[in-house]
Design an enzyme around this catalytic site. Structure first.
Site, mmCIF file in Angstrom:
data_model
loop_
_atom_site.group_PDB
_atom_site.id
_atom_site.type_symbol
_atom_site.label_atom_id
_atom_site.label_comp_id
_atom_site.label_asym_id
_atom_site.label_seq_id
_atom_site.Cartn_x
_atom_site.Cartn_y
_atom_site.Cartn_z
ATOM 1 C CD GLU A 83 -5.654 -3.302 6.969
ATOM 2 O OE1 GLU A 83 -4.429 -3.468 7.099
ATOM 3 O OE2 GLU A 83 -6.153 -2.506 6.163
ATOM 4 C CD GLU A 101 -7.988 1.163 7.696
ATOM 5 O OE1 GLU A 101 -7.014 1.217 6.925
ATOM 6 O OE2 GLU A 101 -7.950 0.633 8.815
HETATM 7 O O1 AHR Z 1 -4.684 3.815 7.372
HETATM 8 C C1 AHR Z 1 -3.392 3.328 7.500
HETATM 9 C C2 AHR Z 1 -3.341 1.817 7.701
HETATM 10 O O2 AHR Z 1 -3.809 1.179 6.566
HETATM 11 C C3 AHR Z 1 -4.203 1.268 8.811
HETATM 12 O O3 AHR Z 1 -3.606 1.328 10.042
HETATM 13 C C4 AHR Z 1 -4.379 -0.148 8.394
HETATM 14 O O4 AHR Z 1 -5.577 -0.712 8.866
HETATM 15 C C5 AHR Z 1 -4.301 -0.098 6.875
HETATM 16 O O5 AHR Z 1 -3.446 -1.040 6.363
#
Ligand code: AHR
Length: 492
Positions: free
Chosen positions: A173, A296
């Site tokens: 991110e 994710e």
């Molecule tokens: O999964 C929780 C958080 O969500 C992670 O650390 C981040 O990459 C995303 O914003």
């Protein structure tokens, strides 16, 4: 009666087993007080890893695990987590609750966990607050089998042989917590870091993953593909499912019907977002050399009342099971381009498959979906289509039935179908092209749309046999209960 057509003659591609991957971050109680209890814990463990959890995850078929973050990855300095534990640095976990991170779980412990789980390692490097040298040396430390400073350090720390690192991400991110970069700035940073990611071991090609977009940020994808496409194996996508938005989530339990449907509508939206990114990627890479990984994804609710807001602990209900089932079906249908996906997160965080409370642990509804769907791993995704009524929500309409189908090397077909309606069952008539059915078995996960498993022994959500179907010469008919996920295994 809805029509369900399965065409084994039309193949989409092999379903990478890593689509069924997971994610473990130094966040809340995922690692500490989750999987890692330490060697001295009264909870049965092997080298500090909880034995009951390891067994459950193996049983579920975990193929790959991502670590150490998430946002934590871009403030993680791997050297802090190797060597004598009593000398390891105690740092602040600034992203997640400001708690002390004692680095007792580091590279050696993560690799030991992967060994016990019999899964591949996916390591996420630090671009945001790290250096090129630090990243390069980490890879040397983990993978080099010759004589070098980092390989010697690894040996000094007790590990003779290099480990295998299948996947490596260059930052996380980086449009946000990983450095607030613009896409073109990150793309050039990616290229610089990537130049020093060496395949130190000829038997270990490192599959390089560039930080990809947040949800529908197609411009990020465009810039990354324009600048760096020839130097990456994959671009990552993050897609979280929220009821209303970041500032207005819904409770993980006791949600309204409207919140249930909004959540499912948002989950279904990933299909369009994946198509959107693939269109941009295809423009720059018509041969499809760059894969998409969704490293994710999952539901993000309000935390359980009374828990640390920085720990992202949420209970998981049938609503989460529906989201998991439909999302995995969507991934299966994109098997030609999606090579890995990692639900967030493994234990005690967001859409976890396992929750713990001291020595107690429970399997969430999402766990049962992963276990049920593991049969798709390494199958060939095949073309399928189901007619379906639409369900409405104020986040848009979506189909009541969402399915996918795959076939193994013996021609056995696996079909998983989600009925997302809270109230209505659905009758279906399946036809399989050019095949005669010889045997069918089915399993189901179904319960009240707000049902969940708890620590007091109530366990209404699990997989059971399903028999409300009838085989026909070329398929089957079935009645799928409301709020259910059904798997058919069809021998032809
Ligand atoms: O999964 C929780 C958080 O969500 C992670 O650390 C981040 O990459 C995303 O914003």
């Amino acid at each position: 009666m809805e029509k369900y057509l399965i065409n084994p003659n039309k193949k989409i591609g092999t379903i990478s087993k890593d689509i069924y991957g997971h994610f473990s971050e130094h966040l809340g109680r995922c690692i500490y007080d989750g999987i890692f209890v330490g060697e001295d814990s009264p909870i049965p463990n092997v080298n500090g890893m909880r034995s009951d959890i390891v067994e459950a995850l193996r049983d579920m078929g975990i193929p790959v695990l991502r670590w150490p973050g998430g946002c934590f990855a871009d403030e993680y300095h791997w050297m802090d987590g190797v060597g004598d534990k009593s000398q390891r640095k105690r740092i602040i976990n600034t992203n997640w609750g400001g708690v002390v991170e004692d680095n007792s779980f580091g590279t050696h412990e993560f690799m030991e966990l992967c060994r016990q789980l019999d899964c591949d390692a996916y390591i996420n490097g630090n671009v945001g607050s790290g250096t090129v040298r630090e990243m390069s040396e980490w890879i040397e430390y983990m993978t080099f089998d010759g004589v070098s400073p980092m390989a010697e350090l690894r040996r000094k720390n007790g590990r003779e042989e290099p480990w295998k690192v299948k996947y490596f991400a260059v930052g996380n991110e980086n449009w946000g917590c990983g450095g607030n970069m613009t896409p073109d700035y990150y793309a050039h940073e990616y290229d610089r870091y990537n130049s020093f990611i060496k395949d130190y071991n000829k038997d270990n090609h490192i599959y390089r993953i560039a930080c990809g977009p947040n949800t529908a940020d197609y411009d990020w994808t465009e810039q990354l593909m324009k600048i760096s496409r020839d130097r990456m194996d994959a671009l990552s996508l993050h897609y979280y499912t929220l009821t209303n938005g970041w500032q207005d989530k819904s409770p993980c339990l006791d949600y309204t019907d409207g919140e249930y449907y909004r959540m499912v509508a948002h989950a279904y939206g990933i299909d369009k977002v994946i198509d959107g990114h693939l269109r941009v990627m295809d423009h720059y890479d018509p041969e499809g050399k760059v894969d998409l990984v969704v490293d994710e994804w999952g539901t993000w609710h309000d935390v359980e009342p009374g828990t640390n807001p920085g720990f992202l602990y949420q209970q998981s209900t049938m609503r989460d099971a529906v989201v998991a089932g439909l999302t995995l079906n969507i991934f299966n249908k994109h098997a030609d381009r999606i090579k890995m996906a990692n639900i967030a997160q493994l234990i005690n965080v967001l859409q976890a498959v396992i929750l713990t409370d001291g020595e107690k642990m429970l399997l969430t509804p999402t766990y049962y979906i992963f276990k049920m769907y593991k049969q798709h791993q390494l199958n060939t995704a095949i073309d399928s289509y189901i007619t379906s009524g639409m369900l409405d929500s104020d986040k848009g309409a979506f189909p009541q039935l969402i399915e996918s189908a795959s076939m193994d090397e013996n021609g056995v077909i696996t079909s998983t179908i989600v009925n997302a309606s809270m109230t209505d069952s659905a009758e279906i008539k399946a036809q399989i092209a050019d095949r005669s059915v010889t045997d069918i078995k089915a399993e189901i996960v179904t319960a009240d749309p707000r049902a969940y498993n708890d620590f007091d022994g109530r366990h209404p959500v699990e997989t059971t046999e399903f028999d409300d179907f009838a085989a026909s010469a070329d398929g089957f008919t079935a009645k799928l209960p409301a709020c259910s996920i059904v798997k058919f295994t069809v021998k032809c």
